[in-house]
Write a protein that holds these residues in place. Structure first.
Motif, PDB file in Angstrom:
ATOM      1  N   SER A  45       0.827  -1.211   0.000  1.00  0.00           N
ATOM      2  CA  SER A  45       0.000   0.000   0.000  1.00  0.00           C
ATOM      3  C   SER A  45       0.858   1.256   0.000  1.00  0.00           C
ATOM      4  CB  SER A  45      -0.930  -0.008   1.214  1.00  0.00           C
ATOM      5  OG  SER A  45      -1.678   1.186   1.294  1.00  0.00           O
ATOM      6  N   LEU A  46       1.914   1.264   0.807  1.00  0.00           N
ATOM      7  CA  LEU A  46       2.797   2.434   0.875  1.00  0.00           C
ATOM      8  C   LEU A  46       3.470   2.689  -0.468  1.00  0.00           C
ATOM      9  CD1 LEU A  46       4.515   1.860   4.352  1.00  0.00           C
ATOM     10  CD2 LEU A  46       2.619   3.395   3.825  1.00  0.00           C
ATOM     11  N   LYS A  47       3.877   1.623  -1.144  1.00  0.00           N
ATOM     12  CA  LYS A  47       4.550   1.759  -2.434  1.00  0.00           C
ATOM     13  C   LYS A  47       3.635   2.366  -3.496  1.00  0.00           C
ATOM     14  CE  LYS A  47       7.399  -2.380  -1.761  1.00  0.00           C
ATOM     15  NZ  LYS A  47       7.679  -3.748  -2.289  1.00  0.00           N
ATOM     16  N   ALA A  48       2.342   2.120  -3.367  1.00  0.00           N
ATOM     17  CA  ALA A  48       1.397   2.553  -4.396  1.00  0.00           C
ATOM     18  C   ALA A  48       0.944   4.002  -4.241  1.00  0.00           C
ATOM     19  CB  ALA A  48       0.174   1.638  -4.380  1.00  0.00           C
ATOM     20  N   LYS A  49       1.278   4.625  -3.118  1.00  0.00           N
ATOM     21  CA  LYS A  49       0.775   5.971  -2.836  1.00  0.00           C
ATOM     22  C   LYS A  49       1.684   7.053  -3.412  1.00  0.00           C
ATOM     23  CE  LYS A  49      -1.422   4.498   1.480  1.00  0.00           C
ATOM     24  NZ  LYS A  49      -2.787   4.565   0.948  1.00  0.00           N
ATOM     25  N   LYS A  50       1.123   8.259  -3.510  1.00  0.00           N
ATOM     26  CA  LYS A  50       1.909   9.459  -3.795  1.00  0.00           C
ATOM     27  C   LYS A  50       2.152  10.166  -2.470  1.00  0.00           C
ATOM     28  CE  LYS A  50       0.133  10.197  -8.477  1.00  0.00           C
ATOM     29  NZ  LYS A  50      -0.552  11.152  -9.388  1.00  0.00           N
ATOM     30  N   TRP A  51       3.328  10.788  -2.356  1.00  0.00           N
ATOM     31  CA  TRP A  51       3.741  11.346  -1.068  1.00  0.00           C
ATOM     32  C   TRP A  51       4.205  12.792  -1.197  1.00  0.00           C
ATOM     33  CZ3 TRP A  51       3.353   8.302   3.295  1.00  0.00           C
ATOM     34  CH2 TRP A  51       3.137   6.940   3.075  1.00  0.00           C
ATOM     35  N   GLU A  52       3.953  13.551  -0.158  1.00  0.00           N
ATOM     36  CA  GLU A  52       4.566  14.865   0.013  1.00  0.00           C
ATOM     37  C   GLU A  52       5.603  14.720   1.112  1.00  0.00           C
ATOM     38  OE1 GLU A  52       2.798  18.468   2.121  1.00  0.00           O
ATOM     39  OE2 GLU A  52       2.553  19.025   0.018  1.00  0.00           O
ATOM     40  N   VAL A  53       6.802  15.218   0.857  1.00  0.00           N
ATOM     41  CA  VAL A  53       7.896  15.050   1.807  1.00  0.00           C
ATOM     42  C   VAL A  53       8.329  16.408   2.343  1.00  0.00           C
ATOM     43  CG1 VAL A  53      10.258  14.214   2.132  1.00  0.00           C
ATOM     44  CG2 VAL A  53       8.690  12.984   0.618  1.00  0.00           C
ATOM     45  N   GLY A  54       8.404  16.526   3.657  1.00  0.00           N
ATOM     46  CA  GLY A  54       8.869  17.750   4.297  1.00  0.00           C
ATOM     47  C   GLY A  54      10.195  17.525   4.998  1.00  0.00           C
ATOM     48  N   ILE A  55      11.043  18.536   4.988  1.00  0.00           N
ATOM     49  CA  ILE A  55      12.335  18.482   5.661  1.00  0.00           C
ATOM     50  C   ILE A  55      12.351  19.537   6.766  1.00  0.00           C
ATOM     51  CG2 ILE A  55      14.853  18.669   5.403  1.00  0.00           C
ATOM     52  CD1 ILE A  55      14.433  18.098   2.423  1.00  0.00           C
ATOM     53  N   GLU A  56      12.645  19.103   8.004  1.00  0.00           N
ATOM     54  CA  GLU A  56      12.716  20.007   9.150  1.00  0.00           C
ATOM     55  C   GLU A  56      11.430  20.821   9.287  1.00  0.00           C
ATOM     56  OE1 GLU A  56      15.083  19.602  11.136  1.00  0.00           O
ATOM     57  OE2 GLU A  56      16.556  18.542   9.917  1.00  0.00           O
ATOM     58  N   VAL A  57      10.302  20.131   9.272  1.00  0.00           N
ATOM     59  CA  VAL A  57       8.998  20.765   9.451  1.00  0.00           C
ATOM     60  C   VAL A  57       8.449  20.379  10.814  1.00  0.00           C
ATOM     61  CG1 VAL A  57       6.629  20.938   8.603  1.00  0.00           C
ATOM     62  CG2 VAL A  57       8.529  20.788   6.974  1.00  0.00           C
ATOM     63  N   ASP A  58       8.100  21.375  11.647  1.00  0.00           N
ATOM     64  CA  ASP A  58       7.571  21.113  12.991  1.00  0.00           C
ATOM     65  C   ASP A  58       8.498  20.199  13.783  1.00  0.00           C
ATOM     66  OD1 ASP A  58       5.342  22.684  12.474  1.00  0.00           O
ATOM     67  OD2 ASP A  58       4.183  20.989  11.700  1.00  0.00           O
ATOM     68  N   GLN A  59       9.798  20.437  13.659  1.00  0.00           N
ATOM     69  CA  GLN A  59      10.842  19.726  14.390  1.00  0.00           C
ATOM     70  C   GLN A  59      11.072  18.297  13.900  1.00  0.00           C
ATOM     71  OE1 GLN A  59       9.144  20.440  18.420  1.00  0.00           O
ATOM     72  NE2 GLN A  59      10.994  21.633  18.812  1.00  0.00           N
ATOM     73  N   ILE A  60      10.335  17.866  12.880  1.00  0.00           N
ATOM     74  CA  ILE A  60      10.516  16.522  12.338  1.00  0.00           C
ATOM     75  C   ILE A  60      11.557  16.579  11.231  1.00  0.00           C
ATOM     76  CG2 ILE A  60       9.405  14.555  11.257  1.00  0.00           C
ATOM     77  CD1 ILE A  60       8.444  15.171  14.105  1.00  0.00           C
ATOM     78  N   ASN A  61      12.587  15.743  11.329  1.00  0.00           N
ATOM     79  CA  ASN A  61      13.677  15.798  10.352  1.00  0.00           C
ATOM     80  C   ASN A  61      13.203  15.488   8.943  1.00  0.00           C
ATOM     81  OD1 ASN A  61      15.574  14.305  12.946  1.00  0.00           O
ATOM     82  ND2 ASN A  61      15.751  16.427  12.311  1.00  0.00           N
ATOM     83  N   VAL A  62      12.465  14.384   8.794  1.00  0.00           N
ATOM     84  CA  VAL A  62      11.889  14.028   7.493  1.00  0.00           C
ATOM     85  C   VAL A  62      10.451  13.570   7.739  1.00  0.00           C
ATOM     86  CG1 VAL A  62      12.060  12.591   5.428  1.00  0.00           C
ATOM     87  CG2 VAL A  62      14.142  13.286   6.630  1.00  0.00           C
ATOM     88  N   HIS A  63       9.505  14.170   7.026  1.00  0.00           N
ATOM     89  CA  HIS A  63       8.084  13.890   7.253  1.00  0.00           C
ATOM     90  C   HIS A  63       7.426  13.578   5.915  1.00  0.00           C
ATOM     91  CE1 HIS A  63       4.164  15.268   9.471  1.00  0.00           C
ATOM     92  NE2 HIS A  63       3.971  14.188   8.734  1.00  0.00           N
ATOM     93  N   LEU A  64       6.930  12.361   5.779  1.00  0.00           N
ATOM     94  CA  LEU A  64       6.245  11.940   4.561  1.00  0.00           C
ATOM     95  C   LEU A  64       4.746  11.872   4.824  1.00  0.00           C
ATOM     96  CD1 LEU A  64       9.170  10.358   4.653  1.00  0.00           C
ATOM     97  CD2 LEU A  64       8.276   9.255   2.610  1.00  0.00           C
ATOM     98  N   SER A  65       3.961  12.508   3.954  1.00  0.00           N
ATOM     99  CA  SER A  65       2.500  12.505   4.079  1.00  0.00           C
ATOM    100  C   SER A  65       1.889  11.935   2.806  1.00  0.00           C
ATOM    101  CB  SER A  65       1.976  13.929   4.294  1.00  0.00           C
ATOM    102  OG  SER A  65       2.546  14.521   5.442  1.00  0.00           O
ATOM    103  N   ALA A  66       1.076  10.894   2.942  1.00  0.00           N
ATOM    104  CA  ALA A  66       0.390  10.324   1.785  1.00  0.00           C
ATOM    105  C   ALA A  66      -0.650  11.310   1.288  1.00  0.00           C
ATOM    106  CB  ALA A  66      -0.267   8.998   2.161  1.00  0.00           C
ATOM    107  N   ASP A  67      -0.757  11.443  -0.029  1.00  0.00           N
ATOM    108  CA  ASP A  67      -1.657  12.454  -0.580  1.00  0.00           C
ATOM    109  C   ASP A  67      -3.127  12.115  -0.350  1.00  0.00           C
ATOM    110  OD1 ASP A  67      -1.887  10.353  -2.397  1.00  0.00           O
ATOM    111  OD2 ASP A  67      -2.063  11.678  -4.133  1.00  0.00           O
ATOM    112  N   ASP A  68      -3.426  10.845  -0.025  1.00  0.00           N
ATOM    113  CA  ASP A  68      -4.807  10.478   0.245  1.00  0.00           C
ATOM    114  C   ASP A  68      -5.163  10.604   1.727  1.00  0.00           C
ATOM    115  OD1 ASP A  68      -3.435   8.355   1.319  1.00  0.00           O
ATOM    116  OD2 ASP A  68      -4.366   6.816   0.068  1.00  0.00           O
ATOM    117  N   GLY A  69      -4.221  11.091   2.525  1.00  0.00           N
ATOM    118  CA  GLY A  69      -4.485  11.339   3.937  1.00  0.00           C
ATOM    119  C   GLY A  69      -4.511  10.111   4.820  1.00  0.00           C
TER     120      GLY A  69
END
Length: 218
Positions: A45-69
């Motif tokens: 399931s993770l492989k099939a999703k599209k992701w938004e990736v944040g760097i150093e956002v809200d103290q999180i070094n790397v933050h991946l968010s699936a576009d489908d929430g």
């Protein structure tokens, strides 16, 4: 700023990892398989999703968010034992599920060797983790394992140098005394420098200053 220095700082290492997750399909898939070990349906399931990736956002070094929430992946990156903060991963987890209660969460503690396994266990044993039906994930991954994943990503010169620089920083952490805290302007500058250096090796540039879209590949 020298490439080796960029990659040997935690914020530079985070930008390096985020770039690999964005641009190296085989590496990304192998990372998801490691993250969801024992849960092949989750990995698929993770492989099939599209992701938004944040760097150093809200103290999180790397933050991946699936576009489908449906999923958020939070990676806490450490390359120095001295930068470990007790219950840091648990605090980030509690904040995440409070702010986004309907989203599955994967907490990753990326560090030298087995450092941070106790942090992961705190998350797994937390009442809030159990109350969510254990649908969430928490795992410790070492930089050595990240290096092994690079074998499937066919690393070029700059990628190989990045991993080597991070390994060197880990090995020399007990000798080098770097500040543990940086202003956001320094974090962003290092991230921008890492991106600029890696663009030549990996191709597509970041689309936004601190965020970019990670698309799945069918």
């Amino acid at each position: 700023m020298k490439l080796d220095l960029l990659f040997s700082r935690e914020e530079g290492a985070s930008a390096f990892l985020a770039t690999l997750l964005r641009d190296e399909l085989d590496f990304r898939c192998a990372f998801f398989e490691m993250l969801a070990e024992g849960h092949p349906e989750v990995a698929a399931s993770l492989k099939a999703k599209k992701w938004e990736v944040g760097i150093e956002v809200d103290q999180i070094n790397v933050h991946l968010s699936a576009d489908d929430g449906t999923w958020e992946i939070l990676i806490e990156n450490k390359i120095q034992a001295g930068s470990k903060r007790p219950k840091q991963l648990l605090r980030y987890y509690e904040r995440q599920i409070k702010d986004h209660p309907g989203t599955c969460v994967a907490m990753v503690y990326l560090s030298p060797a087995e450092m941070g396994t106790d942090e992961v266990e705190l998350v797994k044993k937390a009442n809030c983790f159990a109350e969510r039906g254990c649908r969430d994930l928490a795992i410790q991954i070492s930089w050595g394992e990240i290096e092994e994943l690079m074998a499937v990503a066919a690393p070029d010169t700059d990628i190989g140098r990045g991993i080597a620089a991070i390994k060197g920083a880990i090995e020399n952490a007990s000798k080098e005394k770097w500040p543990l805290e940086y202003g956001r302007e320094i974090v962003h500058q290092v991230a921008r420098d890492v991106r600029e250096r890696l663009q030549n090796a990996l191709g597509n540039p970041f689309r936004l200053r601190d965020r970019f879209i990670l698309a799945s590949h069918g």
